[in-house]
Design an enzyme around this catalytic site. Structure first.
Site, mmCIF file in Angstrom:
data_model
loop_
_atom_site.group_PDB
_atom_site.id
_atom_site.type_symbol
_atom_site.label_atom_id
_atom_site.label_comp_id
_atom_site.label_asym_id
_atom_site.label_seq_id
_atom_site.Cartn_x
_atom_site.Cartn_y
_atom_site.Cartn_z
ATOM 1 N N ARG A 67 0.734 -1.029 0.036
ATOM 2 C CA ARG A 67 0.024 0.041 -0.037
ATOM 3 C C ARG A 67 1.051 1.179 -0.051
ATOM 4 N NH1 ARG A 67 -1.988 0.531 4.512
ATOM 5 N NH2 ARG A 67 -1.283 -1.498 5.571
ATOM 6 N N TYR A 195 -1.559 -3.754 -6.703
ATOM 7 C CA TYR A 195 -1.443 -4.371 -5.526
ATOM 8 C C TYR A 195 -2.785 -4.484 -4.611
ATOM 9 C CZ TYR A 195 -0.163 -5.223 -0.828
ATOM 10 O OH TYR A 195 -0.274 -5.781 0.527
ATOM 11 N N LYS A 204 -9.600 -2.568 1.756
ATOM 12 C CA LYS A 204 -9.273 -1.413 2.656
ATOM 13 C C LYS A 204 -10.103 -0.387 2.430
ATOM 14 C CE LYS A 204 -6.761 -4.176 4.888
ATOM 15 N NZ LYS A 204 -5.826 -4.254 5.683
ATOM 16 N N HIS A 224 -10.341 -2.864 11.842
ATOM 17 C CA HIS A 224 -9.292 -3.583 11.126
ATOM 18 C C HIS A 224 -9.008 -4.842 12.102
ATOM 19 C CE1 HIS A 224 -4.852 -3.521 9.333
ATOM 20 N NE2 HIS A 224 -5.831 -4.504 8.802
ATOM 21 N N SER A 246 -1.262 -4.015 9.844
ATOM 22 C CA SER A 246 -0.783 -5.081 8.839
ATOM 23 C C SER A 246 0.638 -5.849 9.277
ATOM 24 C CB SER A 246 -0.859 -4.247 7.601
ATOM 25 O OG SER A 246 -1.916 -3.651 7.359
ATOM 26 N N CYS A 248 1.215 -8.038 11.270
ATOM 27 C CA CYS A 248 1.674 -8.373 12.783
ATOM 28 C C CYS A 248 0.901 -9.555 13.303
ATOM 29 C CB CYS A 248 1.050 -7.226 13.923
ATOM 30 S SG CYS A 248 1.931 -5.572 13.379
ATOM 31 N N ASP A 273 -8.961 -10.120 9.086
ATOM 32 C CA ASP A 273 -8.663 -9.012 8.802
ATOM 33 C C ASP A 273 -9.488 -7.714 9.132
ATOM 34 O OD1 ASP A 273 -6.530 -7.213 7.893
ATOM 35 O OD2 ASP A 273 -7.469 -6.802 6.095
ATOM 36 N N ARG A 365 2.315 -12.154 -0.993
ATOM 37 C CA ARG A 365 0.957 -12.718 -0.451
ATOM 38 C C ARG A 365 0.105 -13.900 -1.011
ATOM 39 N NH1 ARG A 365 -1.574 -8.951 3.591
ATOM 40 N NH2 ARG A 365 0.109 -7.204 4.143
HETATM 41 O O1 SAT Z 1 -3.823 -3.434 2.476
HETATM 42 S S1 SAT Z 1 -3.614 -4.964 2.202
HETATM 43 O O2 SAT Z 1 -5.014 -5.120 2.057
HETATM 44 O O3 SAT Z 1 -2.989 -4.966 1.095
HETATM 45 C C1 SAT Z 1 -3.029 -5.755 3.348
HETATM 46 C C2 SAT Z 1 -2.625 -4.969 4.706
HETATM 47 O O4 SAT Z 1 -1.849 -4.161 4.583
HETATM 48 O O5 SAT Z 1 -3.220 -5.039 5.374
HETATM 49 MN MN MN Z 2 -5.032 -5.829 7.254
#
Ligand code: SAT
Ligand code: MN
Length: 581
Positions: A67, A195, A204, A224, A246, A248, A273, A365
């Site tokens: 991102r 991406y 997101k 989140h 993200s 973690c 997520d 990923r």
């Molecule tokens: O932002 S993404 O969905 O690509 C993955 C993340 O950072 O949680």
């Molecule tokens: Mn995330």
């Protein structure tokens, strides 16, 4: 009469000039055709179909692997409504500047119209979106990550009630890359990136940035958070939502397998997520996972850290920016076994363990269907969601923050979330390992002024009967010598057991200036290499360090001026008082 969707598709096609338009129905045949086209064009590579049936590898542009927060904007009419936590332009400026980049952007390409549902197909809490994209990788990934195609079109009917997302790869230049949100219009524009978080607009952009904006207006929460259920040997199941930045370990925690020593416990995955949480008819907080798949970090994933996801990704999955072995297997740093003697790295170049570079990108990923996860909860598609009893806010902190502690009450819990900080990871393109404030792990994802966001959390607390208890966690605390004190992964269940014990008023704690901290005897360390001294270090409350932190917190709160609720300031002052006492 054209429907609002048909009108928008028509307008968009006029502007972006695609070669042709494909309306996605979400069928398997359609997916297979998209994959075949991408194999033919080189956008996808086939993995070993014996070992990984229906799995493919995609390599993104090397400048487009995470991102890009500095190119992400929230364009509300008033700057203050976006807040200091967001980049901002006027909606008119954004339309002018970015509109140009879409002009003719889809020439020679197919435009995919991707209707999708965020949330279970029949849930009253689900929402509709349509993404228009010129990336078949995005269209195919959306079929894994959302309920995509006919089900969404059926639910939409002739209604105009959907989030619009327009995406084009553009020329993939970071110079002409923008991820723009118009929350007041339920509209997203993304150009110049393929991406995940920038391009799979349901994730997101919709589920968090627009979602949080909508949630505030409508009185719910878009967070989140992973969602998991823990069944104890007694058969009692307790659901927990946990917010971590993200990369973690949300995916690993959501799929935790109880270690040998924790026999009789079962963990069920609801989401890894994002959580959309509503107040149910019974006044409790109920969560759904708006997604249908996992977009997880590959490096470090193996049969020790996350056996469930290892089983999940064995079929029907898309890998992005991992390395490729001569046998056609995906590979990444931290995978089980020895590294391959030679491979093709994430950029398509020959690689050996001696190359001195990473075979897989640190933010490589997998995109994989949630339904394939061995630990998926029987309630993961329950239209009402699952009732949440505890919320965890966790960060990656080498120092200061104890393994776990509980807030005194909801308001104090909101304060704990608001003042959270974490060391940065490779999930965003910026320096890695720097401690930055990341309130509720939502800093990159809150679609409005975070001062107002904390106010919304406080207001929600007043409306929820039997509010979830709120905790802070930190699996990453280190000793003076820089060694991790806590084994993490499956052993985190020991911490969750304390959390559940607190929920059901069965576990003890000691009151400290920062909150309720477990006493050493409250955390089961039987059979793990955590000595009493280590446990003491893990649970220690460093008064001096916290006094310093409270000053840093003041600075942070101050950034939000009069948008920062008084209650949050009061909590910081109360903390300082307690520390000095
Ligand atoms: O932002 S993404 O969905 O690509 C993955 C993340 O950072 O949680
Ligand atoms: Mn995330």
């Amino acid at each position: 009469m054209a429907t609002p969707l048909e009108q928008w598709v028509e307008e968009t096609a006029q502007h972006t000039r695609p070669k042709n338009i494909h309306w996605c129905d979400g069928s398997e045949a359609e997916y297979n055709k998209m994959i075949a086209d991408m194999l033919a064009s080189g956008t996808m590579l086939e993995l070993n179909q014996k070992a990984y049936p229906n799995c493919y590898l995609h390599r993104s542009d090397p400048s487009d692997v995470a991102r890009t927060e500095h190119l992400t904007f929230v364009c509300t009419s008033a700057k203050e409504d976006a807040g200091p936590n967001n980049n901002w332009m006027t909606p008119a400026d954004a339309k002018e500047k970015v509109g140009k980049l879409f002009a003719g952007a889809m020439q020679g390409r197919t435009m995919y119209v991707v209707p999708y549902i965020m949330g279970p197909v029949t849930s009253p809490f689900s929402q509709l979106g349509v993404e228009i994209t010129d990336s078949p990788y995005v269209a195919a990934s959306m079929r894994i990550m959302t309920r995509m195609g006919k089900a969404a079109l059926d639910r939409l009917g002739a209604s105009g009630n959907f989030v619009k997302g327009l995406h084009s790869l553009g020329d993939l230049s970071p110079e002409r890359r923008f991820i723009i949100h118009f929350p007041e219009e339920r509209l997203i524009w993304s150009v110049g990136s393929g991406y995940g978080g920038n391009a799979l607009l349901g994730k997101k952009c919709f589920a968090l940035r627009l979602g949080s904006f909508m949630a505030r207006e409508e009185g719910w929460l878009a967070e989140h958070c992973l969602i998991l259920g823990i069944e104890e040997p007694s058969g009692r199941t307790t659901y927990i939502a946990a917010a971590f930045p993200s990369a973690c370990g949300k995916t690993n925690l959501a799929m935790l397998i109880p270690p040998e020593s924790q026999k009789g416990y079962k963990v069920f995955t609801v989401g890894d997520d994002i959580a959309w949480m509503h107040i149910g008819a019974d006044g409790r907080l109920w969560a759904i996972n708006p997604e249908a798949g996992f977009f997880g970090v590959a490096p470090g994933t193996n049969y020790k850290t996350n056996p469930n996801v290892m089983e999940t990704i064995k079929r029907n999955s898309i890998f992005t920016n991992v390395a490729l072995t001569p046998d056609g297997l995906p590979w990444w740093e931290g995978l089980d076994g020895d590294p391959p003697a030679n491979a093709i790295d994430w950029q398509g170049k020959p690689w050996t363990p001696q190359s001195g570079t990473k075979g897989a990108h640190p933010n490589s990923r997998f995109t994989t269907p949630a339904s394939q996860c061995p630990s998926i909860s029987p309630h993961w598609e329950d239209p009402n969601g699952v009732p949440i009893s505890a919320i965890l806010f966790g960060g990656r902190r080498a120092k200061l923050v104890p393994l776990v502690y509980q807030s005194f009450n909801w308001q104090h819990g909101v304060f704990l979330g608001a003042t959270m900080a974490s060391e940065t990871t490779a999930a965003a393109t910026s320096a890695v390992g720097v401690v930055r404030r990341d309130p509720m792990a939502m800093l990159p994802f809150c679609g409005y002024n975070m001062g107002d966001y904390f106010g919304h959390w406080l207001a929600m607390g007043k409306r929820i009967k039997q509010a979830p208890l709120i905790f802070r966690t930190n699996w990453f605390r280190q000793s003076q010598e820089g060694k991790f004190l806590w084994p993490g992964f499956g052993e985190n269940l020991r911490v969750l057991r304390w959390v559940i014990g607190r929920v059901h008023q069965e576990a003890g704690a000691v009151e400290t200036p920062i909150g309720y901290v477990p006493r050493p005897q409250d955390i089961d360390t039987n059979g793990i290499a955590v000595s009493p001294t280590m446990l003491q270090e893990l649970l220690a409350v460093d008064r001096e360090g916290w006094i310093e932190a409270s000053h840093g917190q003041r600075e942070f709160l101050d950034k939000f001026g009069d948008r920062m609720p008084r209650e949050i300031w009061q909590e910081n002052e109360a903390l300082e008082q307690r520390l000095k006492r």
